[in-house]
Motif scaffolding. Structure first.
Motif, mmCIF file in Angstrom:
data_model
loop_
_atom_site.group_PDB
_atom_site.id
_atom_site.type_symbol
_atom_site.label_atom_id
_atom_site.label_comp_id
_atom_site.label_asym_id
_atom_site.label_seq_id
_atom_site.Cartn_x
_atom_site.Cartn_y
_atom_site.Cartn_z
ATOM 1 N N VAL A 90 -13.021 -2.327 4.025
ATOM 2 C CA VAL A 90 -12.558 -3.946 3.744
ATOM 3 C C VAL A 90 -13.735 -4.457 2.910
ATOM 4 O O VAL A 90 -14.734 -4.127 2.885
ATOM 5 C CB VAL A 90 -12.480 -4.610 5.141
ATOM 6 N N ILE A 91 -13.307 -5.153 1.922
ATOM 7 C CA ILE A 91 -14.126 -5.998 1.084
ATOM 8 C C ILE A 91 -14.064 -7.470 1.493
ATOM 9 O O ILE A 91 -13.183 -8.020 1.448
ATOM 10 C CB ILE A 91 -13.782 -5.682 -0.268
ATOM 11 N N THR A 92 -15.189 -8.220 1.585
ATOM 12 C CA THR A 92 -15.429 -9.463 1.983
ATOM 13 C C THR A 92 -16.436 -10.359 1.162
ATOM 14 O O THR A 92 -17.469 -9.468 0.493
ATOM 15 C CB THR A 92 -15.626 -9.471 3.504
ATOM 16 N N TYR A 133 -10.038 -7.944 0.097
ATOM 17 C CA TYR A 133 -9.220 -6.751 0.025
ATOM 18 C C TYR A 133 -9.438 -5.873 0.848
ATOM 19 O O TYR A 133 -10.566 -5.754 1.761
ATOM 20 C CB TYR A 133 -9.740 -6.021 -1.483
ATOM 21 N N THR A 134 -8.573 -4.786 1.131
ATOM 22 C CA THR A 134 -8.618 -3.754 2.095
ATOM 23 C C THR A 134 -8.102 -2.442 1.265
ATOM 24 O O THR A 134 -7.324 -2.637 0.458
ATOM 25 C CB THR A 134 -7.636 -4.033 3.305
ATOM 26 N N ILE A 135 -8.983 -1.481 1.640
ATOM 27 C CA ILE A 135 -8.504 -0.176 0.952
ATOM 28 C C ILE A 135 -8.119 0.782 2.322
ATOM 29 O O ILE A 135 -9.095 0.860 3.288
ATOM 30 C CB ILE A 135 -9.805 0.570 0.121
ATOM 31 N N SER A 136 -6.956 1.154 2.296
ATOM 32 C CA SER A 136 -6.435 1.916 3.250
ATOM 33 C C SER A 136 -5.565 3.151 2.837
ATOM 34 O O SER A 136 -4.613 2.747 1.750
ATOM 35 C CB SER A 136 -5.430 0.951 4.025
ATOM 36 N N GLY A 163 -6.513 5.045 0.628
ATOM 37 C CA GLY A 163 -6.657 5.146 -0.942
ATOM 38 C C GLY A 163 -6.097 4.130 -1.716
ATOM 39 O O GLY A 163 -6.178 3.963 -2.916
ATOM 40 N N ASN A 164 -5.382 3.198 -1.048
ATOM 41 C CA ASN A 164 -4.759 2.115 -1.711
ATOM 42 C C ASN A 164 -5.216 0.713 -1.664
ATOM 43 O O ASN A 164 -5.882 0.525 -0.372
ATOM 44 C CB ASN A 164 -3.256 1.824 -1.287
ATOM 45 N N LEU A 165 -5.315 0.146 -2.859
ATOM 46 C CA LEU A 165 -6.205 -1.225 -2.621
ATOM 47 C C LEU A 165 -5.173 -2.407 -2.301
ATOM 48 O O LEU A 165 -4.050 -2.590 -3.040
ATOM 49 C CB LEU A 165 -6.900 -1.597 -4.253
ATOM 50 N N ILE A 166 -5.267 -3.079 -1.160
ATOM 51 C CA ILE A 166 -4.495 -4.312 -1.143
ATOM 52 C C ILE A 166 -5.122 -5.687 -0.833
ATOM 53 O O ILE A 166 -6.169 -5.816 -0.186
ATOM 54 C CB ILE A 166 -3.940 -3.844 0.581
#
Length: 148
Positions: A6-8, A24-27, A29-32
């Motif tokens: 997670v990016i905060t 943002y969350t990377i799950s 390999g996908n940036l969401i």
């Protein structure tokens, strides 16, 4: 290897409620972008504006509202229209009424409608009871009806 991340914009070690700052969350390999995962429920929108009202934080108070929000005196007397009209009315009140507080007594949620029974203090010696009906459309509070 792929990792979940997670990016905060909030330091999670300094702020216990850091989850509010996750952008943002990377799950797998996908940036969401986090705000595309779940939108706030009608109940959460009503609670956010109540919390901000009690904190007298005008920006946080207005955030859950639609730009073209309509505020009514129950049943159908239009008293305010648009976020800017709310900004003028509430920012002045937040500055002048230093002991303003709204206590949630009861809440009913039915679909996109939230009905709050409130006990309000700060306007004179006595507290008063009020009912606020919030109607949510497209993820924002679009209409409010006050009954006092």
């Amino acid at each position: 290897m792929q990792a979940d991340l997670v990016i905060t914009h909030i330091d999670p070690l300094a702020e216990i409620n850091f989850v509010d700052g996750i952008e943002y969350t990377i799950s797998s390999g996908n940036l969401i972008k986090t705000d595309t995962l779940l939108s706030d429920s009608p109940e959460m929108l009503a609670q956010k504006q109540l919390n901000a009202y009690n904190a007298r934080d005008i920006e946080a108070f207005l955030e859950p509202y639609a730009e073209d929000v309509k505020v009514y005196e129950f049943p159908n007397k239009l008293t305010m229209e648009g976020k800017e009209a709310m900004r003028k009315a509430y920012s002045g009140m937040f500055e002048k009424v230093t002991n303003l507080h709204c206590e949630l007594v009861n809440r009913i949620v039915q679909g996109n409608t939230v009905i709050d029974q409130e006990s309000v203090t700060g306007f004179g010696e006595d507290k008063f009871e009020a009912i606020a009906v919030y109607k949510v459309k497209d993820g924002k509070i679009a209409e409010v009806y006050f009954l006092r």
